[in-house]
Scaffold this motif. Sequence first.
Motif, PDB file in Angstrom:
ATOM      1  N   PRO A  34       8.057  25.848  -0.415  1.00 26.20           N
ATOM      2  CA  PRO A  34       7.274  25.985   0.815  1.00 26.20           C
ATOM      3  C   PRO A  34       6.337  27.189   0.839  1.00 26.20           C
ATOM      4  CG  PRO A  34       9.534  25.401   1.327  1.00 26.20           C
ATOM      5  CD  PRO A  34       9.498  25.698  -0.145  1.00 26.20           C
ATOM      6  N   GLY A  35       6.753  28.302   0.259  1.00 25.30           N
ATOM      7  CA  GLY A  35       5.930  29.503   0.315  1.00 25.30           C
ATOM      8  C   GLY A  35       4.732  29.476  -0.608  1.00 25.30           C
ATOM      9  N   THR A  36       4.944  29.005  -1.823  1.00 28.08           N
ATOM     10  CA  THR A  36       3.898  29.074  -2.846  1.00 28.08           C
ATOM     11  C   THR A  36       3.215  27.744  -3.119  1.00 28.08           C
ATOM     12  OG1 THR A  36       5.465  28.610  -4.638  1.00 28.08           O
ATOM     13  CG2 THR A  36       5.179  30.928  -3.982  1.00 28.08           C
ATOM     14  N   GLY A  37       3.876  26.647  -2.798  1.00 31.04           N
ATOM     15  CA  GLY A  37       3.340  25.328  -3.136  1.00 31.04           C
ATOM     16  C   GLY A  37       3.654  24.897  -4.550  1.00 31.04           C
ATOM     17  N   THR A  38       4.394  25.722  -5.284  1.00 34.24           N
ATOM     18  CA  THR A  38       4.742  25.379  -6.663  1.00 34.24           C
ATOM     19  C   THR A  38       5.636  24.136  -6.692  1.00 34.24           C
ATOM     20  OG1 THR A  38       4.665  27.715  -7.265  1.00 34.24           O
ATOM     21  CG2 THR A  38       5.810  26.231  -8.784  1.00 34.24           C
ATOM     22  N   PRO A  39       5.300  23.140  -7.509  1.00 32.23           N
ATOM     23  CA  PRO A  39       6.158  21.946  -7.606  1.00 32.23           C
ATOM     24  C   PRO A  39       7.560  22.323  -8.069  1.00 32.23           C
ATOM     25  CG  PRO A  39       4.038  21.578  -8.663  1.00 32.23           C
ATOM     26  CD  PRO A  39       4.106  23.038  -8.364  1.00 32.23           C
ATOM     27  N   CYS A  40       8.571  21.621  -7.555  1.00 27.95           N
ATOM     28  CA  CYS A  40       9.939  21.959  -7.924  1.00 27.95           C
ATOM     29  C   CYS A  40      10.832  20.726  -7.847  1.00 27.95           C
ATOM     30  CB  CYS A  40      10.480  23.077  -7.028  1.00 27.95           C
ATOM     31  SG  CYS A  40      10.696  22.593  -5.306  1.00 27.95           S
ATOM     32  N   ARG A  41      12.119  20.929  -8.166  1.00 25.78           N
ATOM     33  CA  ARG A  41      13.097  19.839  -8.157  1.00 25.78           C
ATOM     34  C   ARG A  41      14.247  20.124  -7.194  1.00 25.78           C
ATOM     35  NH1 ARG A  41      15.594  20.434 -12.433  1.00 25.78           N
ATOM     36  NH2 ARG A  41      14.383  21.954 -13.619  1.00 25.78           N
ATOM     37  N   SER A  42      14.032  20.944  -6.198  1.00 25.83           N
ATOM     38  CA  SER A  42      15.098  21.378  -5.303  1.00 25.83           C
ATOM     39  C   SER A  42      15.696  20.204  -4.523  1.00 25.83           C
ATOM     40  CB  SER A  42      14.560  22.418  -4.315  1.00 25.83           C
ATOM     41  OG  SER A  42      15.455  22.612  -3.242  1.00 25.83           O
ATOM     42  N   PHE A  43      16.995  19.984  -4.698  1.00 27.88           N
ATOM     43  CA  PHE A  43      17.649  18.912  -3.946  1.00 27.88           C
ATOM     44  C   PHE A  43      17.571  19.177  -2.448  1.00 27.88           C
ATOM     45  CE2 PHE A  43      21.314  17.291  -1.641  1.00 27.88           C
ATOM     46  CZ  PHE A  43      21.144  15.927  -1.848  1.00 27.88           C
ATOM     47  N   ALA A  44      17.757  20.422  -2.048  1.00 26.88           N
ATOM     48  CA  ALA A  44      17.736  20.755  -0.620  1.00 26.88           C
ATOM     49  C   ALA A  44      16.395  20.394   0.014  1.00 26.88           C
ATOM     50  CB  ALA A  44      18.034  22.242  -0.428  1.00 26.88           C
ATOM     51  N   LEU A  45      15.309  20.601  -0.709  1.00 30.81           N
ATOM     52  CA  LEU A  45      13.986  20.264  -0.174  1.00 30.81           C
ATOM     53  C   LEU A  45      13.797  18.753  -0.094  1.00 30.81           C
ATOM     54  CD1 LEU A  45      11.781  22.964  -1.956  1.00 30.81           C
ATOM     55  CD2 LEU A  45      12.579  22.950   0.420  1.00 30.81           C
ATOM     56  N   PHE A  74       0.844  -1.198   0.000  1.00 26.89           N
ATOM     57  CA  PHE A  74       0.000   0.000   0.000  1.00 26.89           C
ATOM     58  C   PHE A  74       0.880   1.249   0.000  1.00 26.89           C
ATOM     59  CE2 PHE A  74      -3.051   3.128   1.090  1.00 26.89           C
ATOM     60  CZ  PHE A  74      -4.316   2.595   0.900  1.00 26.89           C
ATOM     61  N   THR A  75       0.691   2.091  -1.016  1.00 29.67           N
ATOM     62  CA  THR A  75       1.450   3.334  -1.164  1.00 29.67           C
ATOM     63  C   THR A  75       0.558   4.541  -0.935  1.00 29.67           C
ATOM     64  OG1 THR A  75       3.037   2.397  -2.745  1.00 29.67           O
ATOM     65  CG2 THR A  75       2.716   4.781  -2.824  1.00 29.67           C
ATOM     66  N   CYS A  76       1.110   5.554  -0.283  1.00 24.91           N
ATOM     67  CA  CYS A  76       0.455   6.857  -0.205  1.00 24.91           C
ATOM     68  C   CYS A  76       1.287   7.867  -0.980  1.00 24.91           C
ATOM     69  CB  CYS A  76       0.297   7.321   1.241  1.00 24.91           C
ATOM     70  SG  CYS A  76      -0.494   8.945   1.385  1.00 24.91           S
ATOM     71  N   ALA A  77       0.677   8.477  -2.011  1.00 22.73           N
ATOM     72  CA  ALA A  77       1.328   9.525  -2.801  1.00 22.73           C
ATOM     73  C   ALA A  77       0.964  10.867  -2.171  1.00 22.73           C
ATOM     74  CB  ALA A  77       0.869   9.449  -4.253  1.00 22.73           C
ATOM     75  N   VAL A  78       1.901  11.459  -1.472  1.00 17.97           N
ATOM     76  CA  VAL A  78       1.605  12.467  -0.456  1.00 17.97           C
ATOM     77  C   VAL A  78       1.228  13.838  -1.008  1.00 17.97           C
ATOM     78  CG1 VAL A  78       2.609  13.731   1.497  1.00 17.97           C
ATOM     79  CG2 VAL A  78       2.984  11.275   1.272  1.00 17.97           C
ATOM     80  N   THR A  79       1.924  14.315  -2.051  1.00 15.70           N
ATOM     81  CA  THR A  79       1.674  15.707  -2.451  1.00 15.70           C
ATOM     82  C   THR A  79       1.652  15.950  -3.952  1.00 15.70           C
ATOM     83  OG1 THR A  79       2.294  18.009  -1.989  1.00 15.70           O
ATOM     84  CG2 THR A  79       4.098  16.431  -2.288  1.00 15.70           C
ATOM     85  N   GLY A  80       2.408  15.196  -4.736  1.00 17.73           N
ATOM     86  CA  GLY A  80       2.349  15.323  -6.185  1.00 17.73           C
ATOM     87  C   GLY A  80       2.965  16.596  -6.725  1.00 17.73           C
ATOM     88  N   SER A  81       2.765  16.790  -8.038  1.00 18.00           N
ATOM     89  CA  SER A  81       3.366  17.947  -8.711  1.00 18.00           C
ATOM     90  C   SER A  81       2.334  18.755  -9.487  1.00 18.00           C
ATOM     91  CB  SER A  81       4.465  17.484  -9.674  1.00 18.00           C
ATOM     92  OG  SER A  81       3.914  16.640 -10.678  1.00 18.00           O
ATOM     93  N   GLY A  82       1.068  18.542  -9.201  1.00 15.95           N
ATOM     94  CA  GLY A  82       0.019  19.256  -9.916  1.00 15.95           C
ATOM     95  C   GLY A  82      -0.347  20.571  -9.250  1.00 15.95           C
ATOM     96  N   SER A  83      -1.482  21.119  -9.683  1.00 19.79           N
ATOM     97  CA  SER A  83      -1.936  22.420  -9.183  1.00 19.79           C
ATOM     98  C   SER A  83      -2.967  22.280  -8.066  1.00 19.79           C
ATOM     99  CB  SER A  83      -2.541  23.228 -10.335  1.00 19.79           C
ATOM    100  OG  SER A  83      -3.642  22.527 -10.913  1.00 19.79           O
ATOM    101  N   SER A  84      -3.018  21.115  -7.433  1.00 20.61           N
ATOM    102  CA  SER A  84      -4.021  20.875  -6.392  1.00 20.61           C
ATOM    103  C   SER A  84      -3.902  21.853  -5.228  1.00 20.61           C
ATOM    104  CB  SER A  84      -3.916  19.438  -5.878  1.00 20.61           C
ATOM    105  OG  SER A  84      -2.598  19.158  -5.435  1.00 20.61           O
ATOM    106  N   HIS A  85      -2.691  22.384  -5.009  1.00 18.14           N
ATOM    107  CA  HIS A  85      -2.503  23.336  -3.903  1.00 18.14           C
ATOM    108  C   HIS A  85      -3.277  24.631  -4.125  1.00 18.14           C
ATOM    109  CE1 HIS A  85       0.316  24.595  -6.980  1.00 18.14           C
ATOM    110  NE2 HIS A  85       0.535  25.731  -6.344  1.00 18.14           N
ATOM    111  N   LEU A  86      -3.653  24.904  -5.373  1.00 21.32           N
ATOM    112  CA  LEU A  86      -4.439  26.105  -5.663  1.00 21.32           C
ATOM    113  C   LEU A  86      -5.911  25.903  -5.321  1.00 21.32           C
ATOM    114  CD1 LEU A  86      -2.859  27.044  -9.125  1.00 21.32           C
ATOM    115  CD2 LEU A  86      -2.243  27.909  -6.847  1.00 21.32           C
ATOM    116  N   LYS A  87      -6.328  24.645  -5.220  1.00 23.60           N
ATOM    117  CA  LYS A  87      -7.712  24.323  -4.869  1.00 23.60           C
ATOM    118  C   LYS A  87      -7.873  24.035  -3.379  1.00 23.60           C
ATOM    119  CE  LYS A  87      -8.311  21.995  -9.340  1.00 23.60           C
ATOM    120  NZ  LYS A  87      -8.575  20.683  -9.997  1.00 23.60           N
ATOM    121  N   TYR A  88      -6.790  23.548  -2.769  1.00 31.00           N
ATOM    122  CA  TYR A  88      -6.888  23.045  -1.396  1.00 31.00           C
ATOM    123  C   TYR A  88      -5.609  23.384  -0.648  1.00 31.00           C
ATOM    124  CZ  TYR A  88      -7.130  19.454   2.323  1.00 31.00           C
ATOM    125  OH  TYR A  88      -7.134  18.783   3.519  1.00 31.00           O
ATOM    126  N   ASP A  89      -5.732  24.213   0.361  1.00 34.21           N
ATOM    127  CA  ASP A  89      -4.561  24.660   1.116  1.00 34.21           C
ATOM    128  C   ASP A  89      -3.963  23.544   1.971  1.00 34.21           C
ATOM    129  OD1 ASP A  89      -2.811  26.893   1.835  1.00 34.21           O
ATOM    130  OD2 ASP A  89      -3.684  26.701   3.846  1.00 34.21           O
TER     131      ASP A  89
END
Length: 291
Positions: free
Chosen positions: A53-64, A7-22
């Motif tokens: 973290p600030g905007t919710g925009t999907p990214c590829r940051s290694f540090a994150l 059983f897998t949980c896909a936690v946050t994804g890379s779509g625009s769902s953050h614009l619909k749901y905080d």
Amino acid sequence: MSDKTIFTCAVTGSGSSHLKYDGVPKSPEEIASAAIKAAKAGASIVHLHVREPGTGTPCRSFALYEETVRLIRSSGVDVIINLTTGMGGDYIPVDGDPACLDKGSDMACVDDRMEHIVRLKPEICTLDCGSFNDGENISYISTLDMLRNSAKQILAAGVIPEIEAFELGHIWQAKVLLKENLLPKNTIFQLCMGIPYAAEATVENVIAMKNALPTGYSWGAFGIGRNEMAMLAQSWIMGGNCRVGLEDNIYLEKGVFATNEQLVERGVDIIRRLGGNVMSPSETRVRLGLA
């Protein structure tokens, strides 16, 4: 079929769902916390992207990625980490000039797509097949040579690849990689159903894609939006692994936002009502050859 499923949980994804749901996790702390809660609710694997973290925009940051993985690994909660390699393939053409990339495109070389895998060495990472149309005016680009180069780096890092197949041709691509010995024997196949405009989330399509899989490999299927729980049940009935999470669907029911934990709890309940159960992380490692 096995009584127990992965059983897998896909936690946050890379779509625009953050614009619909905080409530979509954005920061490393939020993503790690959601992953830990999902694990406690029954997920043996957490599939992770990162966001600004600030905007919710999907990214590829290694540090994150590094901070998110550190928080989960140091939590004391046992869960298998599955990191995406799908970022860096979004092509949006300029209207009238397809040779130019429009705003929102995210095209990166394989080395950039793979940096967090090579350096952090999660137990699992995705290998997103392509290419395909991924919405109204966006295509996801992942050529066979890109997949070859990615697979070589995954293999060298000792990470298990999870093939994300969005349509039948992607399974064909994976078979080529298997024939070329670029994928290990414990490769996982994930059938991604209902992503516009690849394979629709129908019983017939799941059956067709499952029948195209190479014999003997662990596999599962998931659906997005309102098809999430239906595809979970379909996958379990056919002997596959299961997946839910806010990457795929942000609602518990119509008009009611969900948390990852709630989606896992509902998915586990469905499996148990069907007569099955879910594997622990240690059982999953044995099944996948990670132990």
